[in-house]
Design an enzyme around this catalytic site. Structure first.
Site, mmCIF file in Angstrom:
data_model
loop_
_atom_site.group_PDB
_atom_site.id
_atom_site.type_symbol
_atom_site.label_atom_id
_atom_site.label_comp_id
_atom_site.label_asym_id
_atom_site.label_seq_id
_atom_site.Cartn_x
_atom_site.Cartn_y
_atom_site.Cartn_z
ATOM 1 N N TYR A 66 -27.889 8.963 5.726
ATOM 2 C CA TYR A 66 -28.166 7.750 6.495
ATOM 3 C C TYR A 66 -27.288 7.735 7.745
ATOM 4 C CZ TYR A 66 -24.172 6.188 3.556
ATOM 5 O OH TYR A 66 -22.971 6.087 2.898
ATOM 6 N N ARG A 98 -16.579 4.734 7.013
ATOM 7 C CA ARG A 98 -15.514 4.041 6.286
ATOM 8 C C ARG A 98 -14.292 3.696 7.127
ATOM 9 N NH1 ARG A 98 -15.304 4.391 0.517
ATOM 10 N NH2 ARG A 98 -17.327 5.053 -0.161
ATOM 11 N N ASP A 147 -12.236 -0.880 -7.714
ATOM 12 C CA ASP A 147 -12.291 0.297 -8.587
ATOM 13 C C ASP A 147 -11.203 0.287 -9.660
ATOM 14 O OD1 ASP A 147 -14.426 1.232 -7.168
ATOM 15 O OD2 ASP A 147 -13.536 3.172 -6.636
ATOM 16 N N GLU A 187 0.856 -1.201 0.000
ATOM 17 C CA GLU A 187 0.000 0.000 0.000
ATOM 18 C C GLU A 187 0.884 1.241 0.000
ATOM 19 O OE1 GLU A 187 -3.260 1.189 -0.004
ATOM 20 O OE2 GLU A 187 -2.326 3.147 0.404
ATOM 21 N N GLN A 188 0.527 2.206 -0.849
ATOM 22 C CA GLN A 188 1.376 3.399 -0.974
ATOM 23 C C GLN A 188 1.346 4.300 0.269
ATOM 24 O OE1 GLN A 188 -0.031 5.702 -4.297
ATOM 25 N NE2 GLN A 188 -1.979 6.207 -3.341
HETATM 26 C C1 LIG Z 1 -19.596 9.429 -2.761
HETATM 27 C C2 LIG Z 1 -19.339 7.976 -2.826
HETATM 28 C C3 LIG Z 1 -20.149 7.171 -2.076
HETATM 29 C C4 LIG Z 1 -19.996 5.798 -2.163
HETATM 30 N N1 LIG Z 1 -20.847 5.039 -1.452
HETATM 31 C C5 LIG Z 1 -20.744 3.702 -1.563
HETATM 32 C C6 LIG Z 1 -21.632 2.874 -0.843
HETATM 33 O O1 LIG Z 1 -22.497 3.350 -0.092
HETATM 34 N N2 LIG Z 1 -21.524 1.526 -0.994
HETATM 35 C C7 LIG Z 1 -20.573 0.991 -1.805
HETATM 36 O O2 LIG Z 1 -20.538 -0.245 -1.932
HETATM 37 N N3 LIG Z 1 -19.695 1.758 -2.496
HETATM 38 C C8 LIG Z 1 -19.763 3.083 -2.391
HETATM 39 N N4 LIG Z 1 -18.887 3.865 -3.083
HETATM 40 C C9 LIG Z 1 -17.852 3.243 -3.915
HETATM 41 C C10 LIG Z 1 -16.661 2.785 -3.092
HETATM 42 O O3 LIG Z 1 -16.194 3.851 -2.300
HETATM 43 C C11 LIG Z 1 -15.506 2.293 -3.945
HETATM 44 O O4 LIG Z 1 -16.004 1.442 -4.937
HETATM 45 C C12 LIG Z 1 -14.497 1.524 -3.095
HETATM 46 O O5 LIG Z 1 -13.955 2.344 -2.083
HETATM 47 C C13 LIG Z 1 -13.369 0.971 -3.975
HETATM 48 O O6 LIG Z 1 -12.410 0.333 -3.168
HETATM 49 P P1 LIG Z 1 -10.990 -0.038 -3.790
HETATM 50 O O7 LIG Z 1 -10.247 -0.708 -2.680
HETATM 51 O O8 LIG Z 1 -11.163 -0.746 -5.085
HETATM 52 O O9 LIG Z 1 -10.316 1.342 -4.162
HETATM 53 P P2 LIG Z 1 -9.781 2.489 -3.198
HETATM 54 O O10 LIG Z 1 -10.687 2.683 -2.040
HETATM 55 O O11 LIG Z 1 -9.493 3.653 -4.092
HETATM 56 O O12 LIG Z 1 -8.403 1.918 -2.619
HETATM 57 C C14 LIG Z 1 -7.258 1.837 -3.420
HETATM 58 C C15 LIG Z 1 -6.064 1.705 -2.493
HETATM 59 O O13 LIG Z 1 -4.899 1.533 -3.279
HETATM 60 C C16 LIG Z 1 -3.907 2.446 -2.847
HETATM 61 N N5 LIG Z 1 -3.090 2.775 -4.023
HETATM 62 C C17 LIG Z 1 -3.434 3.559 -5.074
HETATM 63 N N6 LIG Z 1 -2.430 3.607 -5.960
HETATM 64 C C18 LIG Z 1 -1.433 2.844 -5.451
HETATM 65 C C19 LIG Z 1 -0.142 2.502 -5.921
HETATM 66 N N7 LIG Z 1 0.343 2.963 -7.090
HETATM 67 N N8 LIG Z 1 0.621 1.663 -5.167
HETATM 68 C C20 LIG Z 1 0.160 1.167 -3.969
HETATM 69 N N9 LIG Z 1 -1.053 1.499 -3.480
HETATM 70 C C21 LIG Z 1 -1.847 2.306 -4.225
HETATM 71 C C22 LIG Z 1 -4.664 3.632 -2.293
HETATM 72 O O14 LIG Z 1 -3.871 4.372 -1.391
HETATM 73 C C23 LIG Z 1 -5.834 2.930 -1.617
HETATM 74 O O15 LIG Z 1 -5.518 2.515 -0.301
HETATM 75 C C24 LIG Z 1 -18.997 5.233 -3.009
HETATM 76 C C25 LIG Z 1 -18.142 6.065 -3.719
HETATM 77 C C26 LIG Z 1 -18.307 7.416 -3.645
HETATM 78 C C27 LIG Z 1 -17.408 8.284 -4.460
#
Ligand SMILES: Cc1cc2nc3c(=O)[nH]c(=O)nc-3n(C[C@H](O)[C@H](O)[C@H](O)COP(=O)(O)OP(=O)(O)OC[C@H]3O[C@@H](n4cnc5c(N)ncnc54)[C@H](O)[C@@H]3O)c2cc1C
Length: 397
Positions: free
Chosen positions: A213, A104, A291, A30-31
């Site tokens: 909520y 979160r 994501d 993790e970065q």
């Molecule tokens: C307003 C809003 C409300 C939301 N509400 C909901 C909800 O109610 N329910 C729901 O299911 N989803 C919701 N979502 C969607 C949800 O937040 C995301 O889909 C989810 O957080 C994605 O998780 P992730 O781990 O894939 O990505 P991220 O949360 O972006 O995590 C990526 C991780 O990788 C790390 N990283 C990035 N680049 C590098 C690199 N080069 N090297 C090493 N580490 C790196 C980052 O630091 C981070 O820790 C919402 C989104 C938004 C914008």
């Protein structure tokens, strides 16, 4: 088997926990120098809670969550309310799991501590991924400090700006959706009693909507307001906005919406960006999850839940199918259609929530009843909440 995961967000940590519980060695890179989540809310529906139950963390999650009794849709100007569906008893009865809402940082803390309990050395912080490579027998992750880490597979869980995605599928900019989101977390005691009820509400109006909520057993209230506007492109989650600007975006909306905005200690705003779904995620021993491969508009509250499901299905594929590239393709085949449907369904909700008809007093109520209220909504989401990532088929390609 040793699996490398770039990114320790909700996706990377869930995948790591699912793999560790299956006896697989995992390294999360993790970065950030500490695992932090932005102070906002996330909704986890029954399909996500089913994964947490399987991973043995449902009790910890429930202890920190709030459990709204139902979701209601409210009309932007009159405040007229419709019960859209029951999130409490009905979710349990129909899907066997509750629908919860979480702060979160609480969710990330539960995931992090479960991962560290399973393997204290699993998470390496301050490790920024800048590229990847592979040979016939190994996947390689290149880090910003010049070092290279090797494993049997590499999982890019590094979010919407994924470096792994860029290398596998070409660099491209995430596209601005034309929607800007406001957010804030309110100590619930600062709200009038009728806004402090354990309800998830979705206010809909022409060109904008607002969701609120409860979090942490009701002690906090999460507010997100989404507005169609073209003048804000900053996508940082921690960029502060101002109360007058947020109030202007919801001018003419019901007094309850004004009360919510006034009660937010500090509103933040960011531009919602998106990418088109990728035709494929996997290349040999490297794949993507969360994501990094399917960023989703938050209009079905499913982006994080899809990442949670991804993590478990990936772990099942990697432990059930001996050959790593085949296992990764099987994971992708199991997840691609469903996550694409969620990405597209979430985008389609923009039109439902923001429809100009909502500005027409003669037609607004009929639109809500037809598109957003009880029976059709429940049916529309059945396919989503019934999905069981613990048993869903993983077809071998
Ligand atoms: C307003 C809003 C409300 C939301 N509400 C909901 C909800 O109610 N329910 C729901 O299911 N989803 C919701 N979502 C969607 C949800 O937040 C995301 O889909 C989810 O957080 C994605 O998780 P992730 O781990 O894939 O990505 P991220 O949360 O972006 O995590 C990526 C991780 O990788 C790390 N990283 C990035 N680049 C590098 C690199 N080069 N090297 C090493 N580490 C790196 C980052 O630091 C981070 O820790 C919402 C989104 C938004 C914008």
């Amino acid at each position: 088997m040793r699996i490398l995961i770039a990114g320790g967000g909700i996706a990377g940590l869930t995948a790591a926990l699912a793999l560790l519980r299956r006896g697989v060695e995992v390294q999360v890179l993790e970065q950030a120098h500490e695992l932090r989540e932005v102070g906002a809310g996330v909704q986890v529906s029954a399909n996500g809670m089913r994964v947490f139950a399987d991973l043995g963390i449902a009790e910890e999650v429930l202890a920190l969550a709030a459990r709204p009794s139902h979701r209601e849709v409210r009309l932007w100007n009159t405040g007229q309310a419709w019960v859209s569906f029951d999130l409490g008893a009905a979710s349990l009865a129909r899907y066997g799991q509750p629908y919860v809402t979480l702060y979160r940082p609480d969710l990330v803390a539960v995931l992090e501590s479960a991962v560290r309990r399973a393997d204290p050395g699993c998470i390496r912080l301050g490790q920024r991924a800048i590229g990847c490579g592979q040979s016939s027998g190994a996947a390689m992750l290149r880090l910003a400090d010049g070092s290279v880490v090797e494993g049997d597979a590499l999982i890019g869980a590094d979010g919407i700006h994924s470096a792994i995605r860029a290398q596998l599928h070409g660099a491209s900019e995430a596209e601005f959706t034309g929607c800007v989101a406001w957010r804030g977390v309110i100590p619930t005691e600062a709200l009038p009693a009728h806004l402090a009820l354990p309800i998830a509400a979705n206010w809909v109006g022409p060109g904008r909507h607002m969701v609120h909520y409860p979090l942490r057993g009701g002690a906090l209230t999460n507010v997100v307001g989404v507005v169609e506007r073209e003048d804000w492109l900053d996508e940082g989650w921690t960029t502060p906005g101002t109360h007058p600007d947020m109030l202007a975006d919801f001018a003419g909306w019901h007094a309850d919406v004004q009360s919510l905005i006034h009660a937010i200690p500090q509103p933040f705003l960011w531009a919602l960006k998106l990418r088109r779904p990728l035709p494929r995620w996997t290349e040999g021993r490297i794949t993507l999850l969360g994501d990094a491969c399917h960023p989703t508009l938050p209009f079905m509250a499913q982006g994080a839940v899809m990442a949670i499901e991804d993590g478990l299905v990936l772990a099942r594929a990697l432990t059930d199918i001996a050959e790593v590239p085949l296992a990764l393709r099987a994971y992708e085949a199991a997840r691609h259609e469903r996550t694409t449907r969620v990405v597209e369904g979430s985008a389609a909700n923009t039109r439902r929530y923001h429809n100009p008809i909502l500005g027409d007093p003669a037609r607004a109520a009929a639109h809500v009843e037809q598109e957003l209220a009880a029976a059709p909504a429940m049916e529309r989401f059945d396919w989503l909440y019934r999905y069981d990532a613990t048993t869903s088929p993983i077809p071998t390609p």
